[in-house]
Design an enzyme around this catalytic site. Structure first.
Site, PDB file in Angstrom:
ATOM      1  N   PRO A   1       0.827  -1.211   0.000  1.00 40.73           N
ATOM      2  CA  PRO A   1       0.000   0.000   0.000  1.00 40.73           C
ATOM      3  C   PRO A   1       0.858   1.255   0.000  1.00 40.73           C
ATOM      4  O   PRO A   1       1.878   1.328   0.693  1.00 40.73           O
ATOM      5  CB  PRO A   1      -0.800  -0.123   1.300  1.00 40.73           C
ATOM      6  CG  PRO A   1      -0.852  -1.591   1.561  1.00 40.73           C
ATOM      7  CD  PRO A   1       0.466  -2.136   1.073  1.00 40.73           C
ATOM      8  N   CYS A   2       0.427   2.268  -0.771  1.00 37.80           N
ATOM      9  CA  CYS A   2       1.306   3.396  -1.061  1.00 37.80           C
ATOM     10  C   CYS A   2       0.937   4.742  -0.450  1.00 37.80           C
ATOM     11  O   CYS A   2       1.696   5.702  -0.646  1.00 37.80           O
ATOM     12  CB  CYS A   2       1.434   3.572  -2.571  1.00 37.80           C
ATOM     13  SG  CYS A   2      -0.153   3.844  -3.403  1.00 37.80           S
ATOM     14  N   PRO A   3      -0.179   4.922   0.280  1.00 35.46           N
ATOM     15  CA  PRO A   3      -0.517   6.273   0.735  1.00 35.46           C
ATOM     16  C   PRO A   3       0.561   6.961   1.549  1.00 35.46           C
ATOM     17  O   PRO A   3       0.678   8.188   1.522  1.00 35.46           O
ATOM     18  CB  PRO A   3      -1.783   6.044   1.581  1.00 35.46           C
ATOM     19  CG  PRO A   3      -2.401   4.826   1.019  1.00 35.46           C
ATOM     20  CD  PRO A   3      -1.239   3.955   0.619  1.00 35.46           C
ATOM     21  N   ASP A   4       1.376   6.203   2.282  1.00 32.72           N
ATOM     22  CA  ASP A   4       2.404   6.826   3.118  1.00 32.72           C
ATOM     23  C   ASP A   4       3.561   7.405   2.310  1.00 32.72           C
ATOM     24  O   ASP A   4       4.398   8.118   2.863  1.00 32.72           O
ATOM     25  CB  ASP A   4       2.939   5.811   4.134  1.00 32.72           C
ATOM     26  CG  ASP A   4       1.906   5.481   5.202  1.00 32.72           C
ATOM     27  OD1 ASP A   4       1.191   6.403   5.620  1.00 32.72           O
ATOM     28  OD2 ASP A   4       1.805   4.305   5.598  1.00 32.72           O
ATOM     29  N   PHE A   5       3.620   7.099   1.013  1.00 30.60           N
ATOM     30  CA  PHE A   5       4.678   7.647   0.165  1.00 30.60           C
ATOM     31  C   PHE A   5       4.124   8.563  -0.923  1.00 30.60           C
ATOM     32  O   PHE A   5       4.876   9.048  -1.765  1.00 30.60           O
ATOM     33  CB  PHE A   5       5.477   6.512  -0.484  1.00 30.60           C
ATOM     34  CG  PHE A   5       6.077   5.564   0.520  1.00 30.60           C
ATOM     35  CD1 PHE A   5       7.074   5.978   1.367  1.00 30.60           C
ATOM     36  CD2 PHE A   5       5.605   4.269   0.618  1.00 30.60           C
ATOM     37  CE1 PHE A   5       7.616   5.106   2.307  1.00 30.60           C
ATOM     38  CE2 PHE A   5       6.140   3.395   1.548  1.00 30.60           C
ATOM     39  CZ  PHE A   5       7.144   3.807   2.395  1.00 30.60           C
TER      40      PHE A   5
END
Length: 379
Positions: A97-101
């Site tokens: 999952p990519c939201p933190d980047f």
């Protein structure tokens, strides 16, 4: 009897979502033998779509446990070992999952919950020792200074065991009607492969850029009015081509779209092709789509209808086969989140083809079983 490719390549899939990445690998004759996705509605969509497409369930099943529980999991380790004993070339594929980047997301980096999952996936790779792996994420992990240090940390852990190659790829390069950039990191085990340059599709996709064309600009919004296609454009990179190709009007998910409680008058004021705004973006029928991101304030409008895109249309923009469908009882939010999270099918297929060619030409263990395929696959 000679081996077929799908009897020689075994793939373990993580963060599988609706299975777009897996379908791309399966289309290039990789056998997905295990899939893990913690979000149950996504896993149900994964299973449902494969029933429709006639693809058997992975040999070692579908798992919806937290991926952190797979570190040191005996069942996963035994499955990998069984495939090794069958002389398979084993791969791990996944996009944490990519939201933190993501600049448009939470941007918490390695300290965020999703950020930590990236390191968990890397640890799974190191512990599982697949012959190759693919890691997919948003370009912010690669291009944002704040996150690049963490990306280099992950690579430092991996490069002890793998030759690495990385690139920011755009889905347009693989024939997807979508301007979507993602960082792809691939690795090949040092004790099994020669250290040679990985080809990012140059031989398989020589004409890769879709940006050099004179694409149409914005035009006034004309509901259902015929707008002729400019002759100089590559039809396959246009939204309308994929709407027609996937017969979106008759697709099982054609009615699955959000209906506005308010704002319909505003829908009608936005020109066709005006997709530069932060929120309301109207697609142009004879142009590619912006990145398929349908969460938060992203509202993508149909080119010539006063409504948001349907799930069928969004699946077409992700270049899925027209037979791919979601369960009818799947919630709209889950449908669009699943679509936005997925790797476009044709991009997945192109990456899989490049990995297959690299294996054929550089795998050093039991190489003779692949020699007979090298000429046809390189062509």
């Amino acid at each position: 009897m000679t081996k077929k490719f799908n009897e020689s390549f075994s793939v373990f899939s993580f963060f599988s979502g609706g299975g777009f990445l897996d379908l791309g690998f399966e289309s290039e004759e990789f056998d997905v033998v295990f899939a893990n996705e913690i979000h149950t509605p996504f896993l149900e969509a994964y299973s449902h779509s494969r029933d429709i497409l006639g693809i058997r369930e992975p040999k070692y099943g579908l798992s919806n446990v937290d991926i952190t529980s797979l570190r040191g999991d005996r069942g996963l380790a035994e499955a990998v070992k069984m495939e090794e004993n069958l002389k398979k070339v084993i791969g791990f594929i996944g996009g944490p999952p990519c939201p933190d980047f993501s600049v448009g997301g939470k941007n918490r980096g390695r300290s965020g919950e999703n950020g930590r999952l990236s390191e968990t996936y890397v640890d799974l790779i190191i512990n599982g020792k697949p012959h190759f792996f693919l890691f997919e994420n948003v370009k912010g992990l690669y291009r944002t200074k704040k996150h690049r240090e963490f990306f280099e940390h992950l690579k430092d852990k991996l490069c002890q065991f793998y030759y690495l190659s990385e690139r920011v790829v755009n889905a347009l390069e693989y024939g997807v009607p979508q301007d979507r950039e993602r960082i792809i990191l691939v690795g090949f085990r040092r004790d099994c492969f020669e250290e040679t340059k990985f080809g990012w599709g140059e031989r398989l996709y020589p004409d890769r850029s879709g940006f050099q064309y004179d694409w149409p600009d914005v035009t006034p919004f004309y509901p259902r009015k015929l707008v002729p296609r400019p002759d100089h454009l590559p039809l396959g990179l246009t939204v309308q081509y994929w709407f027609d190709r996937n017969d979106v009007k008759n697709h099982p998910n054609s009615k699955h779209h959000f209906k506005p409680r308010a704002g319909l008058p505003r829908f009608k004021t936005i020109c066709e092709g005006d997709d530069k705004k932060k929120s309301y973006k109207r697609l142009h029928r004879w142009r590619y789509s912006p990145t398929a991101a349908y969460g938060n304030n992203e509202v993508h409008l149909h080119p010539y209808k006063a409504r948001r895109l349907s799930a069928a249309e969004a699946l077409a923009i992700q270049s899925l086969p027209k037979e791919y469908e979601f369960p009818a009882d799947m919630g709209l939010s889950n449908m669009f989140k699943c679509i936005g999270n997925g790797v476009p099918y044709l991009a997945a297929k192109g990456l899989a083809a490049s990995i297959k060619l690299h294996i054929i030409e550089n795998y050093q263990t039991n190489l003779q079983q692949f020699n007979e395929f090298s000429t046809s696959s390189a062509a």
